[in-house]
Design an enzyme around this catalytic site. Structure first.
Site, short mmCIF file in Angstrom:
data_model
loop_
_atom_site.label_atom_id
_atom_site.label_comp_id
_atom_site.label_asym_id
_atom_site.label_seq_id
_atom_site.Cartn_x
_atom_site.Cartn_y
_atom_site.Cartn_z
N GLU A 38 0.88 -1.28 0.46
CA GLU A 38 0.20 0.09 -0.26
C GLU A 38 0.99 1.53 -0.24
O GLU A 38 1.90 1.36 -0.18
CB GLU A 38 -0.96 -0.36 1.35
CG GLU A 38 -0.09 0.37 2.41
CD GLU A 38 -1.02 0.96 3.37
OE1 GLU A 38 -1.06 2.27 3.68
OE2 GLU A 38 -1.20 0.50 4.16
N LYS A 99 -6.17 10.87 0.90
CA LYS A 99 -5.55 8.86 1.08
C LYS A 99 -7.05 8.40 0.32
O LYS A 99 -7.94 8.82 0.68
CB LYS A 99 -5.46 9.39 2.73
CG LYS A 99 -6.26 8.06 2.98
CD LYS A 99 -5.84 8.34 4.92
CE LYS A 99 -6.52 7.36 5.24
NZ LYS A 99 -7.45 7.08 7.01
N VAL A 119 -5.83 0.49 2.90
CA VAL A 119 -5.88 -1.37 2.37
C VAL A 119 -6.48 -1.72 1.98
O VAL A 119 -6.62 -2.06 0.99
CB VAL A 119 -6.02 -1.38 4.18
CG1 VAL A 119 -6.36 -3.41 4.27
CG2 VAL A 119 -4.11 -1.89 5.40
N ASP A 151 -17.01 5.20 13.60
CA ASP A 151 -15.55 5.23 12.86
C ASP A 151 -15.39 3.43 12.65
O ASP A 151 -15.12 3.23 13.53
CB ASP A 151 -14.99 6.09 13.74
CG ASP A 151 -13.48 6.32 12.60
OD1 ASP A 151 -13.76 5.50 11.64
OD2 ASP A 151 -12.76 7.12 13.01
N SER A 153 -13.65 1.67 9.68
CA SER A 153 -11.92 1.81 9.00
C SER A 153 -13.29 0.42 7.68
O SER A 153 -13.82 -0.59 7.61
CB SER A 153 -11.12 1.31 9.09
OG SER A 153 -10.65 0.89 8.06
N ALA A 154 -12.69 0.92 6.11
CA ALA A 154 -13.85 0.31 4.62
C ALA A 154 -12.65 -0.89 4.76
O ALA A 154 -13.21 -1.55 4.09
CB ALA A 154 -13.54 1.23 3.89
N ASP A 155 -11.62 -0.38 5.69
CA ASP A 155 -11.29 -2.09 5.52
C ASP A 155 -11.59 -3.30 5.58
O ASP A 155 -11.18 -4.31 5.26
CB ASP A 155 -9.23 -1.71 6.54
CG ASP A 155 -8.79 -0.35 5.86
OD1 ASP A 155 -8.86 0.81 4.48
OD2 ASP A 155 -7.86 -0.39 6.30
N LYS A 172 -4.12 -1.42 15.27
CA LYS A 172 -2.85 -0.65 16.47
C LYS A 172 -4.12 -0.65 17.51
O LYS A 172 -5.59 -0.61 16.81
CB LYS A 172 -2.88 0.30 15.47
CG LYS A 172 -1.55 0.84 15.01
CD LYS A 172 -1.36 2.14 14.44
CE LYS A 172 -1.75 2.15 13.29
NZ LYS A 172 -2.71 1.95 12.69
N1 PSU Z 1 -1.78 1.96 10.10
C1 PSU Z 1 -0.79 2.84 10.46
N2 PSU Z 1 0.08 3.60 9.30
C2 PSU Z 1 -1.16 4.31 8.06
C3 PSU Z 1 -2.34 3.21 8.11
C4 PSU Z 1 -2.78 2.30 8.57
O1 PSU Z 1 0.09 1.99 11.12
O2 PSU Z 1 -0.63 4.49 7.21
C5 PSU Z 1 -3.61 3.39 7.01
C6 PSU Z 1 -3.69 2.34 5.86
O3 PSU Z 1 -3.67 2.23 4.47
C7 PSU Z 1 -4.97 2.20 6.52
C8 PSU Z 1 -5.71 3.46 7.27
O4 PSU Z 1 -6.14 0.82 5.59
O5 PSU Z 1 -5.00 3.60 7.32
C9 PSU Z 1 -6.91 2.53 7.61
O6 PSU Z 1 -7.29 4.59 7.87
P1 PSU Z 1 -8.56 4.82 7.93
O7 PSU Z 1 -9.09 4.10 9.54
O8 PSU Z 1 -9.45 5.68 7.75
O9 PSU Z 1 -9.43 3.42 7.06
MN MN Z 2 -12.24 5.88 9.45
#
Ligand code: PSU
Ligand code: MN
Length: 316
Positions: A38, A99, A119, A151, A153-155, A172
């Site tokens: 990524e 992003k 991701v 909140d 994540s779409a992941d 995390k």
């Molecule tokens: N965890 C990290 N560094 C990052 C991310 C996650 O330690 O850069 C990034 C990854 O690309 C992950 C994204 O897919 O943050 C998730 O963001 P969101 O919660 O907005 O979906």
């Molecule tokens: Mn989010």
């Protein structure tokens, strides 16, 4: 059997959007193992110049393990599968890079704005490119307080729908890990910890939570991916690979930094997709750079395991 699909299997428009680097194009033609990477970690996860140095190092780790790296991003309105040094530098130093998660990927393509892929978006692109294995640092998940903020994540959704194996170091601890595991279970995503019984928590090897499954070899993981393919497009596999012991920041130590960073984000009213980059940058300051050393070590470790899985898949 090769893990990559012929481009002719794609609708014409989708195939025209993908631009392969020479190295990845050759690997595809020869049926070599390929590992997707990524780029949000480059643009929003680490400071310059460590971001670009780490990206190059991770690519070298994958090559040394017998696979070909394919770092994914959106540049000039096309999805790039594999970036050369000039592109990597450009992305690593650019400001205003989008992003891109699932909702943003088509916007970056349509507007021509540079975009890094999360991701979720990297899984989408990897799948289009016929790449079955992807290495990252940490996945997005259910944020603490999601019961009021919503909140999530779409992941997690992407893992439930797109057949790509994602190798991460766990979620995390700034996320709500129990809720993240619940959502993954509900959406039918197998979560397999590598060589340990607990789900690792990114900077820390332990989370206090038992892992749904454990496997101890890349060959076993490749067999799992193959078995999942029987069901067609039934979503991904999440491999949680603990950070190497010598680079770990133990859970108890990390908790104070995480809570302080989340409290500061709350105080400043940071919301939505900017939360993770903000909190990561603050944790970097609070740990005096130690969190970055850990982050680099775990991404490299994940890249090596992903390469081993890709090699095992290609041989099977
Ligand atoms: N965890 C990290 N560094 C990052 C991310 C996650 O330690 O850069 C990034 C990854 O690309 C992950 C994204 O897919 O943050 C998730 O963001 P969101 O919660 O907005 O979906
Ligand atoms: Mn989010």
């Amino acid at each position: 059997m090769s893990a990559t699909l012929p481009l002719s299997a794609l609708p014409v428009d989708a195939a025209g959007l993908l631009q392969f680097s020479r190295e990845v194009a050759e690997a595809r033609a020869q049926g070599q193992p390929i590992v997707a990477l990524e780029s949000t970690i480059i643009t929003h996860g680490m400071p310059f110049p460590q971001n670009v140095e780490t990206a190059r190092q991770v690519e070298a780790d994958i090559r040394a393990a017998g696979a070909v790296p394919a770092t994914i991003a959106v540049l000039d309105g096309r999805i790039r599968i594999g970036l050369d040094d000039v592109d990597l530098d450009r992305l690593g130093q650019a400001t205003g890079v989008m992003k891109c998660s699932r909702a943003d990927l088509a916007i970056a393509i349509a507007t021509g704005r540079p975009g890094s892929t999360t991701v979720a978006a990297t899984m989408m692109a990897a799948h289009l490119a016929g790449i079955a294995v992807f290495a990252t640092g940490g996945i997005g998940g259910v944020h603490k307080g999601a019961e009021t903020s919503f909140d999530v994540s779409a992941d997690l959704d992407e893992l439930s729908r797109t057949p790509v194996c994602v190798v991460c170091a766990g979620a995390k601890a700034l996320l709500d890990i129990p809720k993240t595991l619940e959502v993954l279970e509900t959406r039918g995503v197998p979560v397999v910890s590598y060589g340990v019984d607990e789900v690792p928590a990114f900077w820390s090897r332990t989370s206090g939570l038992p892992s749904p499954y454990r496997m101890d070899s890349a060959e076993d993981l490749a067999r799992l991916i193959r078995a999942r393919q029987i069901f067609g497009d039934h979503g991904g596999v999440l491999v949680a690979n603990p950070v190497p012991t010598e680079a770990e920041i133990p859970q108890a130590e990390m908790a104070g930094f995480i809570n302080a960073a989340i409290a500061e984000a709350d105080r400043r009213g940071i919301r939505g997709k900017t939360v993770t980059p903000f909190v990561l940058a603050l944790i970097f300051e609070l740990t005096k750079g130690r969190s970055l050393v850990t982050n680099i070590a775990l991404v490299r470790n994940n890249a090596r395991l992903a390469a081993a899985i890709a090699v095992a898949l290609t041989g099977s």
